[in-house]
Motif scaffolding. Structure first.
Motif, PDB file in Angstrom:
ATOM      1  N   ARG A  38       0.843  -1.193   0.000  1.00  0.00           N
ATOM      2  CA  ARG A  38       0.000   0.000   0.000  1.00  0.00           C
ATOM      3  C   ARG A  38       0.879   1.245   0.000  1.00  0.00           C
ATOM      4  O   ARG A  38       2.085   1.178   0.172  1.00  0.00           O
ATOM      5  CB  ARG A  38      -0.916   0.007   1.237  1.00  0.00           C
ATOM      6  CG  ARG A  38      -1.862  -1.160   1.291  1.00  0.00           C
ATOM      7  CD  ARG A  38      -2.855  -1.029   2.430  1.00  0.00           C
ATOM      8  NE  ARG A  38      -2.313  -0.570   3.672  1.00  0.00           N
ATOM      9  CZ  ARG A  38      -1.986  -1.346   4.704  1.00  0.00           C
ATOM     10  NH1 ARG A  38      -2.135  -2.638   4.618  1.00  0.00           N
ATOM     11  NH2 ARG A  38      -1.509  -0.832   5.819  1.00  0.00           N
ATOM     12  N   ASP A  39       0.248   2.413  -0.146  1.00  0.00           N
ATOM     13  CA  ASP A  39       0.973   3.680  -0.191  1.00  0.00           C
ATOM     14  C   ASP A  39       1.106   4.341   1.174  1.00  0.00           C
ATOM     15  O   ASP A  39       1.482   5.501   1.262  1.00  0.00           O
ATOM     16  CB  ASP A  39       0.274   4.657  -1.144  1.00  0.00           C
ATOM     17  CG  ASP A  39       0.347   4.184  -2.581  1.00  0.00           C
ATOM     18  OD1 ASP A  39       1.302   3.479  -2.912  1.00  0.00           O
ATOM     19  OD2 ASP A  39      -0.566   4.530  -3.358  1.00  0.00           O
ATOM     20  N   ASP A  40       0.784   3.637   2.241  1.00  0.00           N
ATOM     21  CA  ASP A  40       0.845   4.237   3.577  1.00  0.00           C
ATOM     22  C   ASP A  40       1.710   3.382   4.509  1.00  0.00           C
ATOM     23  O   ASP A  40       2.194   2.343   4.119  1.00  0.00           O
ATOM     24  CB  ASP A  40      -0.559   4.404   4.164  1.00  0.00           C
ATOM     25  CG  ASP A  40      -1.327   3.087   4.249  1.00  0.00           C
ATOM     26  OD1 ASP A  40      -0.706   2.016   4.157  1.00  0.00           O
ATOM     27  OD2 ASP A  40      -2.551   3.124   4.406  1.00  0.00           O
ATOM     28  N   ASP A  41       1.911   3.893   5.714  1.00  0.00           N
ATOM     29  CA  ASP A  41       2.682   3.159   6.713  1.00  0.00           C
ATOM     30  C   ASP A  41       1.788   2.631   7.823  1.00  0.00           C
ATOM     31  O   ASP A  41       2.232   2.428   8.950  1.00  0.00           O
ATOM     32  CB  ASP A  41       3.762   4.070   7.316  1.00  0.00           C
ATOM     33  CG  ASP A  41       5.141   3.706   6.809  1.00  0.00           C
ATOM     34  OD1 ASP A  41       5.252   2.706   6.082  1.00  0.00           O
ATOM     35  OD2 ASP A  41       6.101   4.424   7.152  1.00  0.00           O
ATOM     36  N   ALA A  42       0.530   2.404   7.499  1.00  0.00           N
ATOM     37  CA  ALA A  42      -0.428   1.892   8.475  1.00  0.00           C
ATOM     38  C   ALA A  42      -0.065   0.455   8.847  1.00  0.00           C
ATOM     39  O   ALA A  42       0.728  -0.195   8.156  1.00  0.00           O
ATOM     40  CB  ALA A  42      -1.826   1.946   7.886  1.00  0.00           C
ATOM     41  N   GLY A  82       2.229  -1.308   6.116  1.00  0.00           N
ATOM     42  CA  GLY A  82       1.904  -0.850   4.773  1.00  0.00           C
ATOM     43  C   GLY A  82       1.726  -1.964   3.767  1.00  0.00           C
ATOM     44  O   GLY A  82       1.725  -1.724   2.563  1.00  0.00           O
ATOM     45  N   ASP A  84      -0.563  -5.506   2.608  1.00  0.00           N
ATOM     46  CA  ASP A  84      -1.724  -6.377   2.757  1.00  0.00           C
ATOM     47  C   ASP A  84      -1.297  -7.797   2.411  1.00  0.00           C
ATOM     48  O   ASP A  84      -0.582  -8.016   1.425  1.00  0.00           O
ATOM     49  CB  ASP A  84      -2.847  -5.964   1.806  1.00  0.00           C
ATOM     50  CG  ASP A  84      -3.499  -4.657   2.211  1.00  0.00           C
ATOM     51  OD1 ASP A  84      -3.358  -4.256   3.383  1.00  0.00           O
ATOM     52  OD2 ASP A  84      -4.162  -4.043   1.343  1.00  0.00           O
TER      53      ASP A  84
END
Length: 130
Positions: A38-42, A82, A84
């Protein structure tokens, strides 16, 4: 949370599962893992897929419970932020020892390199004549 401090989320939408399908695939003897960067650091998220070929609803639910617990106890630590992960289980997940299951999950999660393109390992194998 015994064994782990990292929080993991869940994949809930079909589109999230399909996006992971386009990413890198990490094969194993009891399951394979499809990944999507993904494009985030979640926190990392995961989804489970157990097809009807594996068995009836009781068997499929038992496999899902084993995989969820393996991720919660130890394998979740190896998941990268980030990313999945979709775990597609085979029937062998039922017979394997729980320790082996957690080791295999951790090994698959550790093998994922976010900097590597989805098909880089296939191109490298073709170049080397494998």
């Amino acid at each position: 949370m015994p064994g782990g401090t990292k929080r993991t989320g869940r994949l809930t939408k079909r589109s999230e599962f399909l996006a992971a399908r386009k990413g890198r695939r990490l094969n194993g003897p009891y399951f394979f893992v499809e990944t999507h960067l993904r494009d985030d650091d979640a926190p990392p998220r995961f989804g489970l897929t157990v097809t009807k070929k594996v068995g009836n609803a009781v068997v499929r639910n038992r496999i899902r419970r084993r995989l969820r617990e393996a991720i919660r106890v130890t394998a979740g630590e190896a998941m990268k932020p980030g990313v999945d992960y979709v775990i597609v289980a085979r029937r062998d997940v039922l017979e394997v020892a729980f320790g082996t299951l957690t080791d295999e999950l951790s090994r698959r999660f550790d093998r994922f390199d976010p900097g590597q393109s989805p098909n880089a390992h296939q191109r490298r194998e073709r170049r080397n004549g494998v």
